[in-house]
Structure formats: C-alpha cells, structure tokens
Design a protein around this motif. Sequence first.
Motif, short mmCIF file in Angstrom:
data_model
loop_
_atom_site.label_atom_id
_atom_site.label_comp_id
_atom_site.label_asym_id
_atom_site.label_seq_id
_atom_site.Cartn_x
_atom_site.Cartn_y
_atom_site.Cartn_z
N UNK A 74 15.23 -10.22 24.22
CA UNK A 74 15.53 -9.11 25.11
C UNK A 74 14.62 -7.90 24.85
N UNK A 75 14.57 -7.00 25.81
CA UNK A 75 13.73 -5.81 25.70
C UNK A 75 14.03 -5.00 24.45
N UNK A 83 10.92 -4.21 17.44
CA UNK A 83 9.81 -4.76 16.67
C UNK A 83 8.59 -3.84 16.73
N UNK A 84 8.23 -3.43 17.92
CA UNK A 84 7.03 -2.59 18.09
C UNK A 84 7.15 -1.29 17.32
N UNK A 85 8.31 -0.70 17.32
CA UNK A 85 8.49 0.57 16.60
C UNK A 85 8.45 0.35 15.08
N UNK A 121 7.15 -13.47 26.84
CA UNK A 121 8.32 -14.07 26.21
C UNK A 121 8.69 -15.40 26.88
N UNK A 122 8.97 -16.36 26.01
CA UNK A 122 9.28 -17.69 26.49
C UNK A 122 8.06 -18.47 26.97
N UNK A 123 6.87 -17.92 26.75
CA UNK A 123 5.66 -18.55 27.27
C UNK A 123 4.67 -18.87 26.14
#
Length: 217
Positions: free
Chosen positions: A153-154, A160-162, A118-120
Amino acid sequence: MQDSSFSSPATPATPAASRPALILASSSRYRRELLERLRIPFQTTVPAIDETPLAGETPEATALRLAAAKARAVAAALPATAGRTLVIGSDQVATFDGHQIGKPGTHERALAQLQSMRGREVLFHSALSLLDTATGQTDTVDVVTKVRFRDLPDAALDAYLRAEQPYDCAGSAKSEGLGIALLEAIESDDPTALIGLPLIALTRMLLAAGYPLLEAQ
C-alpha cells in the motif's frame, strides 16, 4: 576530476610496481563501496560525459555505451607519463513496461516509481567495462537482474522512502538495505549487480587482465 582514492588495509604480496594502476570511473559511493570489498588499491575519478539516452536506444545499449564511454573518458584524461592502467566503467539502467527508469531525485517521483512498479517485474541492466590502457582493449558485459516488487500500500511505500531516502537509486529501492522488504524476488547471476557494480564479472575481467586478486596477503 579526481574524487577520492582508496588503499586497501591488506596489500597483496605482488609488488606495487608490477601491478597496473586501477581507476573506478564513477561518482557513485555505492560502486566505490562495492569495489572496496576486493581489498585492492584504486582511485576514483568522475567521468565528464553526457548520460542522456539516445533516441531509440534500448536500455541494454544505453548501459553498455555509457559504461564504455565512462572508461574511455577517464583513460583519455590520463597524463602521457601514466603507466599501464585498468579503468573500470559501469552504468545501470532500469526498465519497466518498455521505458527506462532513472534516479527519482525527489520523494514525490520516488513514490510515483514505486506505485507504478508494485506487483510488477523490473529489469536492471548493470553494464560493466574494463579498459586496458596498455592495449586499448575494452572488455564489456551486461548483467541483467530481474526484480519483482511486492504489491504494498501507499503508506508502506511512503514510510520506506522516508526511512531510507533512496532518491539517488534507479528504481527507488536499496536492495542492500531496508528496500529488500519491498521485493518479492531477485533473479541474477551476480548479487552485487543490482547494487551497481557486478563484482563476479569484474573479478573475471581483472584476472583475465593479469591483475592479482587472490595472492597471499
């Protein structure tokens, strides 16, 4: 091992006998769906190769080697009676902070991938190989896509993953689906490369090989 076959709903006007057979050397449903966009008949065959990166191998070298190896493995297994065949091999390697990123496989590993990125910026090497069995010649290319992930954020990453469960995707995000919400920017010469099969490069290769793509239907 033959996986499946596809015949386009609209067959080109060129007689089938004059067209070389086309095989996609891949088990990926994403690559199969991308190739279906070209509306040409093809078969898919799963290549039996070891996809482990070699020691000290760069991500670009890994992707190019595996793409060519997949095409060669499928071509070598064709019967002696097979006519001219064009075999498509493709492989994608994602790299971040100098390390190759594989398919996560599980929710926990996917979350860890997204948290680290994230952010990368992440580079995706989408290698493509087209082997012509009539000449033995192979055309290869590496299409590089730069992807910048949003700093989310986590809880958002987990949600998203779920929702999409992209556990078979390097980088743990499907840019063609909900995963686009995780991305800040995508830089590439070929928008289909990130999904797994660079169609702009592939159509160039097919046309150069004399395969009819744009004839009247």
